[in-house]
Design a protein around this motif. Structure first.
Motif, short mmCIF file in Angstrom:
data_model
loop_
_atom_site.label_atom_id
_atom_site.label_comp_id
_atom_site.label_asym_id
_atom_site.label_seq_id
_atom_site.Cartn_x
_atom_site.Cartn_y
_atom_site.Cartn_z
N GLN A 6 -5.34 -28.90 -54.55
CA GLN A 6 -5.64 -28.33 -53.15
C GLN A 6 -4.47 -28.71 -52.33
O GLN A 6 -4.08 -28.01 -51.53
N GLU A 7 -3.98 -29.93 -52.34
CA GLU A 7 -2.87 -30.22 -51.66
C GLU A 7 -1.69 -30.87 -52.70
O GLU A 7 -1.96 -31.47 -53.71
N THR A 8 -0.31 -30.81 -52.06
CA THR A 8 0.42 -31.11 -52.97
C THR A 8 0.60 -32.69 -53.29
O THR A 8 0.10 -33.27 -52.20
N SER A 9 1.42 -33.07 -54.27
CA SER A 9 1.58 -34.50 -54.51
C SER A 9 2.25 -35.00 -53.10
O SER A 9 2.95 -34.39 -52.71
N PRO A 10 2.22 -36.27 -52.90
CA PRO A 10 3.05 -36.85 -51.77
C PRO A 10 4.31 -36.49 -52.21
O PRO A 10 4.93 -36.72 -52.93
N PHE A 30 1.09 -33.81 -41.98
CA PHE A 30 1.90 -34.19 -43.41
C PHE A 30 1.45 -35.89 -43.62
O PHE A 30 1.25 -36.12 -44.76
N CYS A 31 1.47 -36.56 -42.57
CA CYS A 31 1.05 -38.02 -42.67
C CYS A 31 -0.47 -38.08 -43.28
O CYS A 31 -0.58 -38.85 -43.98
N ARG A 32 -1.02 -37.19 -42.67
CA ARG A 32 -2.61 -37.34 -43.28
C ARG A 32 -2.71 -37.03 -44.73
O ARG A 32 -3.46 -37.73 -45.50
N GLN A 33 -1.69 -36.07 -45.17
CA GLN A 33 -1.62 -35.83 -46.55
C GLN A 33 -1.02 -36.76 -47.48
O GLN A 33 -1.03 -36.77 -48.61
N GLY A 34 -0.46 -37.95 -46.70
CA GLY A 34 0.09 -39.16 -47.46
C GLY A 34 1.66 -38.77 -47.81
O GLY A 34 2.39 -39.73 -48.68
N ALA A 178 11.51 -20.57 -49.45
CA ALA A 178 11.69 -20.80 -47.85
C ALA A 178 10.84 -19.43 -47.47
O ALA A 178 10.81 -18.28 -47.91
N ASN A 179 10.25 -19.96 -46.34
CA ASN A 179 9.27 -18.92 -45.80
C ASN A 179 9.30 -19.17 -44.03
O ASN A 179 9.93 -20.51 -43.56
N ALA A 180 9.01 -18.21 -43.36
CA ALA A 180 8.98 -18.27 -41.74
C ALA A 180 7.60 -18.08 -41.48
O ALA A 180 6.76 -17.30 -41.94
N ILE A 181 7.11 -18.71 -40.23
CA ILE A 181 5.96 -18.56 -39.75
C ILE A 181 6.32 -18.06 -38.15
O ILE A 181 7.08 -18.61 -37.67
N CYS A 182 5.47 -16.99 -38.05
CA CYS A 182 5.78 -16.39 -36.52
C CYS A 182 4.61 -16.32 -35.78
O CYS A 182 3.81 -15.43 -35.89
N PRO A 183 4.46 -17.37 -34.86
CA PRO A 183 3.25 -17.27 -33.98
C PRO A 183 3.38 -16.54 -32.62
O PRO A 183 4.59 -16.24 -32.23
N VAL A 233 1.48 -24.42 -42.11
CA VAL A 233 2.85 -25.29 -42.61
C VAL A 233 2.34 -25.97 -43.99
O VAL A 233 3.18 -26.14 -44.85
N ALA A 234 1.27 -26.78 -43.99
CA ALA A 234 0.71 -27.55 -45.04
C ALA A 234 0.37 -26.69 -46.35
O ALA A 234 1.04 -27.15 -47.52
N TYR A 235 0.10 -25.54 -46.11
CA TYR A 235 -0.18 -24.54 -47.24
C TYR A 235 1.18 -24.26 -47.74
O TYR A 235 1.38 -24.49 -49.05
N LEU A 236 2.10 -23.78 -46.95
CA LEU A 236 3.44 -23.35 -47.67
C LEU A 236 4.13 -24.45 -48.14
O LEU A 236 4.93 -24.38 -49.05
N ALA A 237 3.94 -25.68 -47.85
CA ALA A 237 4.63 -26.90 -48.33
C ALA A 237 4.03 -27.41 -49.30
O ALA A 237 4.34 -28.44 -50.27
N SER A 238 2.96 -26.74 -49.96
CA SER A 238 2.11 -27.28 -51.02
C SER A 238 2.33 -26.63 -52.51
O SER A 238 3.11 -25.87 -52.44
N ASP A 239 1.97 -27.06 -53.54
CA ASP A 239 2.06 -26.70 -54.85
C ASP A 239 1.26 -25.24 -55.04
O ASP A 239 2.00 -24.43 -55.70
N LEU A 240 0.38 -25.08 -54.08
CA LEU A 240 -0.27 -23.81 -54.34
C LEU A 240 0.55 -22.49 -53.90
O LEU A 240 0.32 -21.43 -54.34
N ALA A 241 1.71 -22.96 -53.06
CA ALA A 241 2.41 -21.74 -52.62
C ALA A 241 3.72 -21.72 -53.26
O ALA A 241 4.83 -20.76 -52.80
N GLY A 242 3.71 -22.16 -54.46
CA GLY A 242 4.96 -22.13 -55.53
C GLY A 242 5.51 -20.43 -55.57
O GLY A 242 6.67 -20.39 -55.66
N ALA A 243 4.58 -19.60 -55.61
CA ALA A 243 4.87 -18.32 -55.89
C ALA A 243 5.40 -17.38 -54.51
O ALA A 243 5.63 -16.11 -54.53
N VAL A 244 5.37 -18.03 -53.40
CA VAL A 244 5.28 -17.43 -51.93
C VAL A 244 6.57 -17.89 -51.46
O VAL A 244 6.92 -18.89 -51.16
N THR A 245 7.55 -16.95 -51.28
CA THR A 245 8.79 -17.10 -50.72
C THR A 245 9.60 -15.87 -50.18
O THR A 245 9.15 -14.75 -50.50
#
Length: 258
Positions: A6-10, A30-34, A178-183, A233-245
């Motif tokens: 569910q979360e990428t390795s540190p 990010f710090c919470r995730q280690g 590489a991904n962008a977030i547009c708030p 951001v946390a999702y896009l930085a995770s292993d789960l988002a490896g196919a998202v770019t």
């Protein structure tokens, strides 16, 4: 590495613009995730924010190319590698094109487009060598649409989408996404500081700015919380988002649904 966690390795992350708002929320998450985090900001007040989260603070003026390279070098020196880059630092200036100061234009473009390019360029070798990298650019709904009075900001954010797509194409075969977030408008000091400027530009009071400008095109009539952006951001930085770019992720309260 498993892609079912569910979360990428540190990992090691560098985040810019971390004294408040989205950047501070990302550092905390990010710090919470280690993760090991280098929090980079021009404002020395970022030291206290980083300390509270458990990150390392690095003060830098990212309008200076050497400072961009120094920030990445500091992450590599302290942690031995760099896996995640979050380009978040930004400023705003509101005035018409006719009255827009050239010096302010250059400052905004340098900070919000040139710096993300230079940071990406400097981080790339470490990501390539590790076969894994995440570049996350905090763009804006103004990377998708325009509004009056924000020529430099909107130009920089539109350019950031192009940079994101190019990095995605070049990085795909090397394990780098590489991904962008547009708030839309996020509840941050940057947005708070715009209200008075917008009121002056449009000759209205500050509450009217919030209701008639900031939330006019929103289906959900509220400002966005920084933590909501940090979660993506946390999702896009995770292993789960490896196919998202190469994607632009809208968190815009329905602004661009029209």
């Amino acid at each position: 590495m498993s892609t079912t966690s569910q979360e990428t390795s540190p990992r090691v992350a560098l985040v810019t613009g971390t004294t408040s708002g989205i950047g501070a929320a990302v550092v905390e998450e990010f710090c919470r995730q280690g993760h090991q985090v280098l929090a980079v900001d021009f404002n020395a007040d970022g030291q206290a924010v980083a300390d509270a989260a458990g990150a390392v603070f690095f003060q830098a003026d990212l309008t200076d190319g050497e400072a961009c390279r120094a920030a990445v070098a500091e992450a590599l020196r302290r942690f031995g590698r760099l896996d995640i880059l979050v380009n978040n630092a930004g400023i705003q200036h509101v005035s018409s094109i006719e009255e827009f100061p050239e010096a302010k234009w250059r400052q905004i473009i340098d900070l919000m487009l040139t710096a993300p390019f230079l940071l990406t360029q400097a981080a790339w070798p470490s990501m390539r060598e590790g076969g894994w990298g995440r570049i996350i650019n905090i763009a804006s709904v103004h990377a998708q649409v325009a509004s009056p009075g924000k020529a430099a900001y909107i130009s920089a954010k539109h350019g950031m989408i192009g940079l994101t797509k190019t990095a995605a194409l070049e990085g795909g075969s090397q394990g780098i996404t590489a991904n962008a977030i547009c708030p839309a408008y996020v509840k941050t000091p940057l947005v708070d500081n715009q209200i008075a400027d917008q009121a002056k530009l449009h000759d209205m009071d500050e509450q009217q700015v919030i209701e008639q400008i900031m939330l006019k095109n929103a289906a959900v009539k509220r400002l966005i919380e920084p933590g909501e952006v940090a979660s993506l951001v946390a999702y896009l930085a995770s292993d789960l988002a490896g196919a998202v770019t190469g994607a632009s992720w809208n968190i815009d309260l329905g602004w661009t649904a029209q």
